[in-house]
Design a protein around this motif. Structure first.
Motif, PDB file in Angstrom:
ATOM      1  N   GLU A 103       0.832  -1.205   0.000  1.00 45.10           N
ATOM      2  CA  GLU A 103       0.000   0.000   0.000  1.00 45.10           C
ATOM      3  C   GLU A 103       0.865   1.252   0.000  1.00 45.10           C
ATOM      4  N   GLN A 104       1.910   1.253   0.868  1.00 47.96           N
ATOM      5  CA  GLN A 104       2.818   2.407   0.960  1.00 47.96           C
ATOM      6  C   GLN A 104       3.534   2.618  -0.374  1.00 47.96           C
ATOM      7  N   GLU A 120       4.309   5.636  -5.348  1.00 46.38           N
ATOM      8  CA  GLU A 120       4.345   5.696  -6.822  1.00 46.38           C
ATOM      9  C   GLU A 120       3.317   6.724  -7.336  1.00 46.38           C
ATOM     10  N   ALA A 121       2.124   6.734  -6.702  1.00 40.63           N
ATOM     11  CA  ALA A 121       1.067   7.658  -7.115  1.00 40.63           C
ATOM     12  C   ALA A 121       1.519   9.110  -6.887  1.00 40.63           C
ATOM     13  N   VAL A 148       4.652  10.222  -6.844  1.00 40.35           N
ATOM     14  CA  VAL A 148       5.689  10.530  -7.839  1.00 40.35           C
ATOM     15  C   VAL A 148       5.035  10.912  -9.167  1.00 40.35           C
ATOM     16  N   GLN A 149       4.037  10.090  -9.586  1.00 42.19           N
ATOM     17  CA  GLN A 149       3.336  10.373 -10.851  1.00 42.19           C
ATOM     18  C   GLN A 149       2.615  11.722 -10.782  1.00 42.19           C
ATOM     19  N   ALA A 150       2.005  12.014  -9.639  1.00 42.95           N
ATOM     20  CA  ALA A 150       1.253  13.259  -9.493  1.00 42.95           C
ATOM     21  C   ALA A 150       2.184  14.478  -9.569  1.00 42.95           C
ATOM     22  N   SER A 151       3.433  14.329  -9.118  1.00 40.21           N
ATOM     23  CA  SER A 151       4.367  15.463  -9.104  1.00 40.21           C
ATOM     24  C   SER A 151       4.951  15.746 -10.486  1.00 40.21           C
ATOM     25  N   HIS A 152       4.804  14.778 -11.420  1.00 43.28           N
ATOM     26  CA  HIS A 152       5.358  15.028 -12.785  1.00 43.28           C
ATOM     27  C   HIS A 152       4.384  15.830 -13.613  1.00 43.28           C
TER      28      HIS A 152
END
Length: 402
Positions: free
Chosen positions: A389-390, A395-396, A398-402
């Motif tokens: 879960e962590q 990962e979510a 990291v994707q959101a920050s791109h």
């Protein structure tokens, strides 16, 4: 799951869950075909938690097949069962929601097994079942979308019942804060690292809804023979099933009423730490039995004129076990004997609740070891789930920050 060009889930809605009131029959157009379900397990010390799982499973379809594992399989993956496989097969057959029992079912549930018994999907509680090497036994059927989940019954587990049996206090069914009880749950409800939500001890809370779900709701019909039996029916087991089956066979159209004594009454004549199960738990256990039509909760100890007349009893049965006198020293079966409607039933099974407790006590160390192993496995799975879960959250982000 896609099957024969349509979804089994659609069949489930149309077959078992059509929008007519309970008890109505769906039209042939609505009901395309029978939805067949699979459940499996050890079903060791079958209690109302198991029965409730099977009840919920049956509600998801039309025909319920239950696979029961052998003693050898259970010993390999979990530790020694309390009951033999023959006893466990018979116990599961006696649960009123079960249509068929498969003896010696494999411990790991595969698509091959579901297909062999023509089952659409399997149903399991929302706890985790692991093999000896820590794998989820339902991994394959989950992956293929042929798995359904039902809610685990709060407040009971085989582990908890074993814990209660090993206590020599009278207070366990009325006082879970008792220090002796807490001390023992430390052995039974905790593993080496913390507490698993599936193996811990919790208190069962009865509701009227739960009783309604378990009760058949059938009134006696003209021509039925009304048979009354009374007792503790504690830790509902194979000895009780054999007795009730024999009682059921006493008439062509039997309507069996079971009178259950309150906890204090049971403790008066049984002593020690009996009853192991409280009155609410014993009610559900007995109601789940296919030979029982009705239960009197907190029945009077003496089977008197008022009780016999109220229920229009035709026959009163008692097993070969000792009949304890009432508080005033009188025989509780004096009135049915006077009326000539009393019958002693020999079920051919002498197993008592005492015998089961002895089996547990003799295997105490093995049970405690088994439990701690089970708990450790469950905790490892919880840790893995948390990590995953962590990881997914990370990962979510990291994707959101791109």
């Amino acid at each position: 799951m896609i099957k024969n060009g349509h979804h089994a889930a659609d069949d489930q809605r149309e077959g078992a869950g059509c929008s007519l009131p309970a008890g109505s029959v769906c039209s042939p157009e609505k009901r395309k075909r029978v939805v067949r379900l699979w459940c499996d397990g050890c079903y060791d010390m079958v209690h109302y938690g198991h029965s409730n799982q099977l009840r919920q499973a049956k509600a998801m379809g039309d025909y319920l097949t239950v696979g029961v594992h052998t003693d050898a399989e259970i010993s390999k993956h979990k530790g020694p069962p309390v009951f033999t496989q023959e006893e466990r097969y018979k116990m599961v057959r006696a649960i009123k929601w079960v249509d068929e029992v498969v003896e010696g079912a494999p411990y790991v549930t595969t698509l091959e097994t579901l297909d062999k018994y023509n089952c659409d999907f399997c149903v399991h509680g929302d706890d985790i079942t692991l093999t000896v090497d820590g794998k989820d036994t339902y991994e394959e059927v989950k992956r293929e979308g042929r798995y359904r989940e039902c809610k685990r019954t709060q407040g009971v587990s085989t582990t908890d019942l074993v814990g209660r049996m090993l206590l020599m206090t009278k207070a366990h069914h009325s006082n879970l804060d008792n220090p002796d009880y807490q001390k023992h749950t430390d052995n039974f409800g905790k593993g080496p690292k913390g507490n698993s939500p599936w193996t811990g001890v919790s208190q069962f809370l009865q509701t009227s809804q739960k009783i309604i779900q378990f009760a058949s709701g059938n009134e006696p019909q003209p021509g039925d023979t009304i048979i009354y039996v009374a007792g503790a029916f504690d830790l509902f087991h194979i000895g009780h099933v054999d007795f009730l089956e024999m009682v059921y066979k006493q008439a062509e159209k039997p309507y069996v009423i079971v009178g259950l004594h309150f906890d204090q009454e049971v403790n008066r004549y049984k002593g020690k730490n009996y009853p192991i199960m409280n009155i609410h738990e014993r009610t559900l256990s007995v109601l789940a039995c296919r030979y029982v039509s009705e239960v009197v909760i907190g029945a009077p100890y003496t089977v008197d004129k008022d009780l016999l007349d109220h229920f229009k009893v035709d026959l009163v049965c008692h097993g070969k076990t000792e009949v304890f006198p009432d508080k005033d020293g009188s025989n509780p079966y004096a009135e049915p004997k006077r009326r000539g409607i009393f019958r002693t039933i020999d079920s051919g099974n002498n197993l008592t609740t005492d015998d089961i407790v002895q089996r547990i006590i003799e295997n105490r160390l093995q049970f405690e070891a088994r439990n701690q192993k089970k708990e450790a496995k469950e905790m490892a799975v919880i840790e893995a789930m948390k990590k995953r879960e962590q990881q997914e959250q990370g990962e979510a982000q990291v994707q959101a920050s791109h």
